[in-house]
Structures are given as C-alpha cells and as structure tokens.
Design a protein around this motif. Structure first.
Motif, mmCIF file in Angstrom:
data_model
loop_
_atom_site.group_PDB
_atom_site.id
_atom_site.type_symbol
_atom_site.label_atom_id
_atom_site.label_comp_id
_atom_site.label_asym_id
_atom_site.label_seq_id
_atom_site.Cartn_x
_atom_site.Cartn_y
_atom_site.Cartn_z
ATOM 1 N N SER A 85 14.001 0.941 2.320
ATOM 2 C CA SER A 85 12.956 1.179 1.319
ATOM 3 C C SER A 85 11.624 0.588 1.760
ATOM 4 C CB SER A 85 13.375 0.593 -0.034
ATOM 5 O OG SER A 85 14.545 1.208 -0.514
ATOM 6 N N ILE A 88 10.109 2.970 4.283
ATOM 7 C CA ILE A 88 9.525 4.129 3.605
ATOM 8 C C ILE A 88 8.221 3.729 2.924
ATOM 9 C CG2 ILE A 88 9.849 5.819 1.762
ATOM 10 C CD1 ILE A 88 12.860 5.704 2.363
ATOM 11 N N ALA A 89 8.231 2.562 2.276
ATOM 12 C CA ALA A 89 7.020 2.074 1.600
ATOM 13 C C ALA A 89 5.883 1.882 2.600
ATOM 14 C CB ALA A 89 7.317 0.766 0.879
ATOM 15 N N LYS A 92 4.483 5.211 3.441
ATOM 16 C CA LYS A 92 3.721 5.735 2.304
ATOM 17 C C LYS A 92 2.372 5.031 2.170
ATOM 18 C CE LYS A 92 6.923 8.605 0.831
ATOM 19 N NZ LYS A 92 6.721 10.078 0.835
ATOM 20 N N ARG A 100 3.301 5.014 -3.328
ATOM 21 C CA ARG A 100 3.625 3.970 -2.343
ATOM 22 C C ARG A 100 4.048 2.661 -3.013
ATOM 23 N NH1 ARG A 100 -1.779 4.825 -2.687
ATOM 24 N NH2 ARG A 100 -3.214 3.058 -2.894
ATOM 25 N N TRP A 103 7.724 2.763 -4.101
ATOM 26 C CA TRP A 103 8.669 2.465 -3.011
ATOM 27 C C TRP A 103 8.701 0.967 -2.713
ATOM 28 C CZ3 TRP A 103 12.355 5.461 -1.320
ATOM 29 C CH2 TRP A 103 12.225 6.851 -1.468
ATOM 30 N N SER A 104 7.539 0.315 -2.787
ATOM 31 C CA SER A 104 7.496 -1.133 -2.553
ATOM 32 C C SER A 104 8.292 -1.872 -3.620
ATOM 33 C CB SER A 104 6.039 -1.621 -2.555
ATOM 34 O OG SER A 104 5.306 -1.043 -1.503
#
Length: 208
Positions: A85, A88-89, A92, A100, A103-104
C-alpha cells in the motif's frame, strides 16, 4: 553503460493459494495441539523431554495465543499489505493522484494492524469497557466495542476511496475486508458468546 533492472513479479492467484495453504496447515496444527491439551488421557507421555516438546508444540501453534507462529504469520501478511500500500501511495503521490492520501491512510491502517497483531494492543482496550454489559455474551470480549466504532468511522472515511476503484478491485477489496472482519470481529463475538456459556477449556471453543 548498461544497467540491469530487477523486477519482482507477484502472481495474485499463486500468492493466494500459498497463503490459504499456510493458514490451513496452521489451523490443523493448532487443532492437533488442542486435542493433546484437552484429551491427555488418550495418549501417554514418556519422560520430561517428550512432555517439554509437546507443551512447546501446543503453545507455539495455538491460533488463539500470542507471540507464536500463527501470530508471526498474521503480522507478516499485514506488514506485506502495508508495504504494498505504501508503494502504491508513493506512485499516486508522484502523479498527484486525487486519492493518494487514501492509499497512504490505508497503508497506515495495515501498518497499525500488523503492529497490533505483534504486541496485542487491541486487548488492552477491554479494560476501558469492563463494566459494559455482555448482551447475552456477545460482548464477552470487550475490545470489540471500540473496534466496531473505529470500523464505522473508517468505513465512512474510505467510502469515496472505495467507490472510485474499478469494479474488479471493489469486489476484491470488499471480499478481503469481509473475510478479515468475519475472522477478527465475528470470531470474537461468536466465540465470546460460547465462552460466556460453556467456558474456554473445551475442544469446541478451541475449534471456534
């Protein structure tokens, strides 16, 4: 100058099968250990060495205990989810994606769950609700009270984030969340009600 690139490929189907197989093996080993613990008259122990290793086996594979192999497995898979994750963050954030921060936050939630699994933070909250009614035994384990409240808050916070996902990922996210919560909260509700009536020193409770 040529530079070699290292690529890590993750195959979701194979990864899922490995994790499921590992979980099933841990469950079976836990049940075998609980059988030995609860039915000592069905077998004989020959000496202190055998007794020592049997006690070690029971302790280190019981899924309802802490600081053992099932706990480390849970900690690891939640930590992996947190790391993925965060990756991904990061991607983003690099493109200033609208979601974004979602995701964080998701990465931080997984990180907390991993830490909680390792050091058992959630059960400490039971002390704050020790005077709350059991409601027929359903709230025998009091930590589920703040957990359900936090779950509702997170559900509202992540609602827009969830709705923006592709339909395929919506189903995967929803299925994963349902499975996790059914095990974490649902398991505690049902096993707590059973423990409130029949106690915990029986094979049915251990199986639950």
């Amino acid at each position: 100058m040529n530079q070699s690139r290292h690529v890590i490929k993750i195959k979701p189907g194979r990864s899922a099968l490995i994790l499921i197989a590992t979980a099933v093996v841990l469950i079976l080993l836990s049940l075998i250990g609980q059988y030995f613990r609860l039915f000592p008259d069905t077998y004989s122990i020959k000496g202190p060495t055998q007794e020592f290793f049997l006690d070690l086996f029971i302790e280190k594979f019981f899924v309802n205990s802490e600081l053992n192999i099932p706990t480390y497995f849970n900690t690891a898979i939640l930590a992996i989810a947190a790391v993925l994750s965060f990756f991904i963050a990061s991607a983003k954030h690099a493109v200033k994606d609208k979601f974004r921060f979602g995701w964080s936050l998701l990465a931080l939630v997984f990180l907390y769950l991993s830490m909680d699994e390792a050091v058992v933070i959630h059960e400490k909250f039971s002390a704050l609700f020790k005077d709350a009614p059991d409601v027929g035994g359903w709230l025998h384990y009091k930590w589920v009270i703040p957990a359900m409240a936090i779950l509702v808050i997170l559900g509202l916070v992540f609602l827009r984030f969830f709705l923006h996902l592709d339909n395929r990922f919506k189903g995967l996210f929803l299925g994963s969340a349902a499975l996790y919560l059914l095990g974490a909260l649902g398991g505690e509700l049902f096993s707590g009600r059973y423990a409130n009536t029949f106690g915990t020193k029986n094979f049915t409770y251990s199986a639950m």
